[in-house]
Design an enzyme around this catalytic site. Structure first.
Site, PDB file in Angstrom:
ATOM      1  N   GLU A   1     -12.761   5.012   5.184  1.00  0.00           N
ATOM      2  CA  GLU A   1     -12.838   4.291   6.458  1.00  0.00           C
ATOM      3  C   GLU A   1     -13.999   4.712   7.331  1.00  0.00           C
ATOM      4  OE1 GLU A   1      -8.214   3.287   7.218  1.00  0.00           O
ATOM      5  OE2 GLU A   1      -8.821   5.384   7.242  1.00  0.00           O
TER       6      GLU A   1
ATOM      7  N   GLN B   1       0.830  -1.200   0.000  1.00  0.00           N
ATOM      8  CA  GLN B   1       0.000   0.000   0.000  1.00  0.00           C
ATOM      9  C   GLN B   1       0.868   1.254   0.000  1.00  0.00           C
ATOM     10  OE1 GLN B   1      -3.002  -2.150   3.084  1.00  0.00           O
ATOM     11  NE2 GLN B   1      -3.480  -0.004   2.772  1.00  0.00           N
TER      12      GLN B   1
ATOM     13  N   ARG C   1      -8.976  -0.664   8.224  1.00  0.00           N
ATOM     14  CA  ARG C   1      -9.632   0.625   7.980  1.00  0.00           C
ATOM     15  C   ARG C   1      -9.862   1.396   9.275  1.00  0.00           C
ATOM     16  NH1 ARG C   1     -13.959  -1.230   3.314  1.00  0.00           N
ATOM     17  NH2 ARG C   1     -14.304   0.952   2.745  1.00  0.00           N
ATOM     18  N   CYS C   2      -8.785   1.488  10.088  1.00  0.00           N
ATOM     19  CA  CYS C   2      -8.964   2.075  11.403  1.00  0.00           C
ATOM     20  C   CYS C   2      -8.649   3.557  11.449  1.00  0.00           C
ATOM     21  CB  CYS C   2      -8.109   1.337  12.431  1.00  0.00           C
ATOM     22  SG  CYS C   2      -6.334   1.624  12.266  1.00  0.00           S
TER      23      CYS C   2
END
Lengths: 783, 162, 289
Positions: free
Chosen positions: A737, A220, A367-368
């Site tokens: 997110e 990523q 996705r925090c």
């Protein structure tokens, strides 16, 4: 912002995705699709024990198997000083174990063979002798004197990693002393795992003739990874190329550097052949970056009429065996201090302690937004508990405390400056869509009949777009991001960004930004990411930062091009720049619109009719340092019905109102929301990575780590409000997110609401049918 | 070394054959021997469905079959969906309705949807959700995949591809 | 992920298959659907040196009513059961069961015979076959055997099958008029094994009294369980709500669940009680039609 036509496809248009053609034909190019001549395969050998001394690693039998080319051990790596590598957060972790192993599934040896099947056979032949040690899995026991010290490599012989605090402790304590009402909740956000459908892997290809190392990698953040490989591996950075091709989902799982990548690189350097390493799903779940594992207590102090005065938070963070949390360096607990939420009150204090346990490392994933999921969950649970204590409707309590629109930019008591927000508008839209009043009536009637139904509200504030250079860096690298745009003579364009999509649709959305700013149809704009040889340096895609940072860079770079285009237009139209106006796609003379030049005309001229004093070409690059983070927000409302006989919870309806400022592509935003809500549903009701007392992973495969199918997933109703970010060039905020941040509380609040008349105040996730059934039995409701 | 097996399969309309180790999983045969990488591996316990292909008209998880089992069979993979350079209505539907994001589950979803529409030309939303219940997706929440299949069903009813 | 190596055998007749079984003994395994066996081989938990692929043996795939029985061939796939008009109209309990086994892809390959022969108490058909009073027909070196289903499940992963035997048919006595059955399964998600499940089959007489009752329980013991006490209790009684609830209570007492990630034992017992009531109610309703 000027509206563009659908043909141009700028901001706000739901144009179909440009990347889809290859995927719907099965012609994506994921890492496991990469095939190079002479390529060989690597497979990890992993520890079955959670904590044990490594007595010996015998590779003879494995090496003798036909087709085996090498078996690398920790001892081998140690000779090159590579047995350990730095983590992204001031710690180090073993690449291959030496001395001891610290979690079940930890990497012990790396087998390289001609094909995958031989590698699997050889892995079984590696003989490892372990001597078991006492295991620590309960983070609450980490600092007990009786617990084993896990990290013998650290100077400080302790399982305590860090203590972090923020806020005004004494003012907060005083506010609590004076408070008329105090509510508290202990909420555990369970360890879970992002589990993207494609597991992690790489093909490391060292070309001994050219000295160049190419790594095709599920990454990523390809540039950051390249720099780290250079610094840690001692390979000159100009000789490393990281290529992140198509990625089958990231969700934070593909931000850390895993031992498999390092071993593949070492093997390729040693053998001079491309080495492919693709982990299995079980390896992915058991050894790569987990998410959450936050044990939190929140206390809210309030007046009798419900006005919140203070928040006090204490959290224990289980980091596993190494601190590999991938987060900005000044924030050991990420952006958890957003836990003050959408509410306006003067005092707050928050402290977090991180500890080591015999579990896989990680913490920042799924996705925090850097622990914002934990924070939003906590405050939204706490507010609901306060509502129960005050016997107030949870919507009424929220509205009473929302930060008013005239207070922005709002300085939170824990130090964040919220750029903008309109929480009440989002709430009202959600209430109208769900039909809140009627549902409350229905709930009353159902309660009289002994039926269980609940409403759960979650009004979350997100904090994304990391981030300004003065505050944000990862492993020292500042968190700017970049865009480079080049316009061709025929008026088409190619752009490269420092981010890396794993399904978010960047090939479309960035093209739409260029379309918006330059009027070049999005269909004529090619977007590339992920190749460090060609893309400008960036920090990658995670924590919803692409639109806020790289999206801004794209807009700014496009505006630089427009500035030059204006000069060329003036030259072509034989007037001065001041005489020109712009509409997407062309400059025209003020008052004489027929005297115009299209961006295509201008592009052609940039190569064929260059004004004096200007360079040829029409391109720009921008490295954008955001002045602040952005603060998307929303209100989610969930309706549940509970089957008293079985404890099953059924989500009847879910309304999600999101505000992410100006939207690039509404269709893509909705898709992100659907996906994130589904992940939130999974977390709330079915997911957990747990460990038994001996440190054995429970839920280490899809047999028990559950992903919802289309049957369990409800229909998501989405809507928007729009509060543009005042500092972002496009007024956009980022949204990927938000659904993960906002939804768990909505689900849990709904279930608790369904049971609150029985005296229930909190149930920890995952809210499985048996947990509900136990509660019902306890309350005498089960038949 | 186990005795190799000669396997003949008609793949997307073409006769292919190879001598393989019996234990070669069908998905590896497809991806590495046939070079058709559209079919994906997403798990190791036969749960995710990313490896779904159509064998003799029925969907199977190619990671849970040994290649010799496919001997003499007709195999369709995602690469076989397009006909004469034209997208199948399902492929169109996935594009029109935003039924994919990262694309990793998409080939399997297309295969399962294809098989569903062969047996049920007018599936309800519930039918579709059941029909793809053997295919996991992390990105889309399935909502737009349902729409994509409905799009395709509508198009095929009007006389699109079979 | 990668199974160990094995020799592959593909018999074209049952005698050939049995000969292989005799020859290789416990080094060999039958491959039919493979949807239980292959995942175990990929995890290297099962390591047969010989795999006998019986999928090409002709004449083993059928669903027919004959001689007072519903006969299901040993290679009949779950999907065929699910979509069979005979099953859908006359044996909805079997359709209920097939429909909740795994997922559509698995059902295309998995066989009913395999679902029984694997000896896994978590599989779904055993409880239904117990409720229906089925018979398992096997063919081995010594010829054909008909094993009553109550004698088929011995202990965990062990059935009454001899090492040289293959399940070639499942025979279910055709239920008389005024019969109905249902299978109810609670699973954590589609594709999971049952947290608990109950199969209920009843026959009512003219006055609406239960004549025949069959109740099978899934995944609440080391073998699938025939809830005999509950069955005996219900026989001869009118199936009103209170009676069905009592029968369900008895069924739950006959369950011996273990705690696992699906839930604690107490929950599973409670679930059996609830599902048994619901399954019996549905069976009675269907019997009335």
């Amino acid at each position: 912002m000027q509206q563009t036509s659908p043909e141009i496809g700028g901001m706000g248009h739901s144009i179909k995705r440009k990347e889809d053609m290859r995927f719907i034909q099965g012609r994506g190019n994921y890492v496991d699709d990469v095939h190079l001549p002479g390529m060989v395969y690597g497979q990890m050998v992993r520890s079955p024990y959670a904590h044990a001394r490594l007595k010996s690693v015998n590779t003879e039998k494995a090496k003798q198997l036909t087709g085996v080319l090498a078996v690398i051990t920790g001892e081998d790596l140690a000779k090159a000083n590579l047995a350990w590598m730095p983590t992204l957060y001031f710690d180090k972790q073993m690449v291959l174990a030496t001395g001891k192993v610290l979690f079940q599934s930890q990497e012990v040896a790396f087998v390289v063979a001609e094909d995958r099947y031989t590698a699997a056979d050889a892995a079984e032949l590696v003989e490892v002798e372990y001597e078991e040690l006492p295991v620590l899995v309960d983070p609450h026991k980490a600092t007990d004197p009786a617990s084993p010290i896990l990290r013998e490599d650290r100077e400080e012989k302790s399982n305590h990693i860090f203590h972090w605090e923020v806020g005004d402790k004494s003012a907060t304590d005083k506010a609590f002393q004076d408070a008329a009402v105090k509510a508290n909740v202990h909420a555990v956000f369970q360890r879970c795992h992002p589990a993207p459908l494609e597991t992690c892997g790489c093909v490391a290809d060292f070309n001994s003739a050219t000295g160049k190392l190419t790594i095709y990698m599920t990454s990523q953040a390809p540039h950051a990874h390249r720099t780290l490989f250079a610094l840690v591996g001692g390979i000159p950075e100009q000789n490393i190329r990281v290529v992140s091709p198509d990625i089958g989902g990231g969700f934070g799982n593909k931000v850390p550097i895993y031992p498999g990548y390092v071993c593949a690189v070492v093997a390729s350097l040693t053998l001079g052949r491309p080495v492919k390493w693709i982990e299995t799903r079980s390896e992915n779940l058991q050894s790569t970056g987990f998410a959450r594992d936050y044990h939190m207590t929140a206390e809210l102090a309030a007046d009798r009429d419900g006005k919140i005065q203070a928040l006090r938070v204490k959290t224990l963070a289980d980091h596993g065996a190494f601190n590999a949390a991938a987060q900005p360096s000044k924030f050991p607990a990420g952006l958890f201090s957003i836990c003050t939420g959408a509410y306006d009150y003067p005092n707050a204090f928050c402290e977090v302690d991180g500890v080591y346990t015999n579990k896989a490392p990680g913490g920042i994933a799924y996705r925090c937004s850097f622990r914002v999921t934990e924070a939003a969950y906590l405050i939204e649970r706490a507010v609901d508990v306060l509502a129960l204590d005050l016997k107030m409707d949870p919507v009424e309590l929220r509205k009473k405390n929302f930060i008013r629109t005239d207070k922005f930019p709002y300085k939170s008591p824990l130090g964040w400056s919220f750029d903008s927000g309109n929480y009440e508008a989002a709430m009202n839209l959600a209430l109208a869509k769900i039909g809140y009043a009627a549902l409350r009536k229905e709930q009353e009637e159902k309660r009289r009949k002994g039926e269980l139904m609940g409403l759960g509200v979650s009004s979350f504030v997100e904090i994304v777009g990391a981030g300004p250079a003065h505050t944000f860096d990862i492993a020292g690298i500042k968190m700017f991001d970049s865009a480079e745009i080049r316009v061709h003579p025929t008026g088409k364009a190619i752009c490269r960004m420092g981010t890396k999509s794993q399904g978010q649709g960047h090939e479309t959305t960035y093209a739409q930004i260029v379309a918006q700013e330059l009027g070049i149809p999005a269909a004529d704009v090619v977007v590339e990411e992920g190749d460090t040889d060609t893309a400008p340096y960036g920090l990658g895609t995670y924590a919803s930062r692409s639109t806020p940072v790289s999206g801004a860079a794209t807009a700014v770079a496009a505006r630089k091009i427009r500035e030059k285009a204006k000069k060329i237009a003036a030259h072509l139209l034989e007037c001065s720049e001041e005489d020109l106006d712009w509409e997407p796609g062309k400059f025209f003379v003020k008052g004489a619109p027929s005297k115009s030049k299209s961006i295509q005309d201008i592009a052609f001229a940039a190569y064929t009719n260059i004004p004096e004093g200007l360079e040829a070409g029409l391109e720009a690059v921008d490295y954008y340092d955001p002045p602040n983070l952005t603060f998307p927000f929303g209100t989610y409302i969930c309706v549940v019905d509970i089957d008293k006989g079985t404890g099953e919870v059924k989500v009847r309806r879910f309304v999600a109102v999101d505000d992410c400022g100006n939207v690039i592509n509404p269709m893509i935003v909705d898709g992100q929301i659907h996906g994130g809500l589904t992940e939130g549903l999974a977390i709330a009701f079915m997911q957990q990575i747990d460990y038994d007392e001996s440190g054995n992973v429970q839920g280490g495969s899809f047999m028990d780590y559950l992903l919802p199918t289309a049957v369990e997933t409800p229909y998501w109703e989405t809507d928007k409000t729009c509060t543009p970010s005042p500092h972002h060039p496009l007024g956009a905020k980022g949204v990927g997110e938000s659904p993960n941040v906002g939804s768990p509380a909505a689900f849990v609040n709904a279930v608790v609401d369904a049971l609150s008349h029985l005296g229930v105040r909190h149930i920890d996730m995952p809210i499985t049918p048996w947990k509900v059934w136990n509660v019902l039995k306890e309350k005498g409701v089960v038949s | 070394m186990a005795k190799k097996q000669l396997v003949r399969v008609k793949v997307n309309g073409r006769e292919r054959q190879a001598e393989v180790e019996p234990r070669l999983l069908l998905v590896h045969f497809i991806r590495e021997v046939l070079g058709l990488t559209g079919t994906h591996v997403g798990c190791d316990t036969s749960h995710c469905g990313a490896c779904t292909v159509v064998l003799d008209g029925k969907t199977v998880k190619s990671c849970t079959m040994f290649t010799p089992q496919a001997d003499g069979c007709e195999l369709m993979t995602v690469e076989g969906l397009m006909q004469d350079g034209k997208l199948h209505p399902l492929q169109e539907g996935f594009k029109e309705e935003h039924g994919l994001q990262c694309g990793f589950c998409t080939p399997g979803m297309l295969m399962s949807s294809y098989a569903l529409l062969q047996h049920n030309k007018k599936p309800s939303e519930e039918d579709i959700r059941w029909g793809i219940s053997g295919n996991l997706c992390r990105c889309t929440g399935y909502q737009n995949i349902v729409k994509a299949v409905q799009y395709a069903a509508g198009k095929m009813e009007l006389g699109g591809a079979k | 992920m990668i199974p160990p190596a094995f020799e592959y055998l593909r018999p074209s007749t049952i005698p050939e298959a049995i000969a292989f079984l005799k020859q290789y003994g416990d080094e060999a395994k039958i491959l039919s659907g493979g949807q239980s066996l292959i995942p175990m081989m990929k995890l290297r938990l099962a390591r047969p040196a010989y795999l006998i692929d019986i999928n090409r043996i002709a004449g083993l795939s059928y669903i027919k009513e004959e001689d007072g029985h519903l006969k299901i061939g040993g290679l009949t796939r779950e999907a065929e059961l699910e979509h069979s008009p005979i099953i859908q109209s006359r044996f909805p309990i079997i359709r209920d069961t097939a429909h909740v086994i795994a997922d559509p892809q698995v059902r295309n390959l998995a066989t009913v015979a395999g679902n029984l022969a694997h000896g896994d108490p978590a599989n779904d058909h055993p409880a239904t076959m117990l409720a229906l009073g089925a018979k398992v027909v096997t063919t081995g070196a010594k010829g054909e055997r008909v094993i009553p289903i109550e004698d088929f499940f011995v202990t965990l992963f062990t059935t009454a099958l001899q090492p040289d035997e293959i399940v070639t048919e499942i025979r279910i006595p055709l239920p008389p008029a005024r019969s109905g059955g249902a299978y109810l399964k609670l699973e954590r998600k589609v594709g999971d094994f049952a947290t608990a499940a109950v199969a209920a089959q009843v026959t009512l007489d003219g006055s609406g009294t239960c004549q025949h009752v069959g109740i099978g329980l899934t995944n609440v013991g080391p073998t699938p369980i025939k809830a005999r006490k509950a069955e005996a209790f219900l026989r001869g009684k009118k199936p009103d709500e209170a009676t069905l609830r009592q029968a369900a209570q008895l069924a739950s007492e006959e369950a011996q669940p273990s705690a696992d990630l699906r839930g604690p034992a107490e929950y599973k017992k409670g679930l059996v009680k609830e599902l048994a009531y619901r399954a019996l109610s549905r069976a009675v309703e269907r019997a009335g039609k």
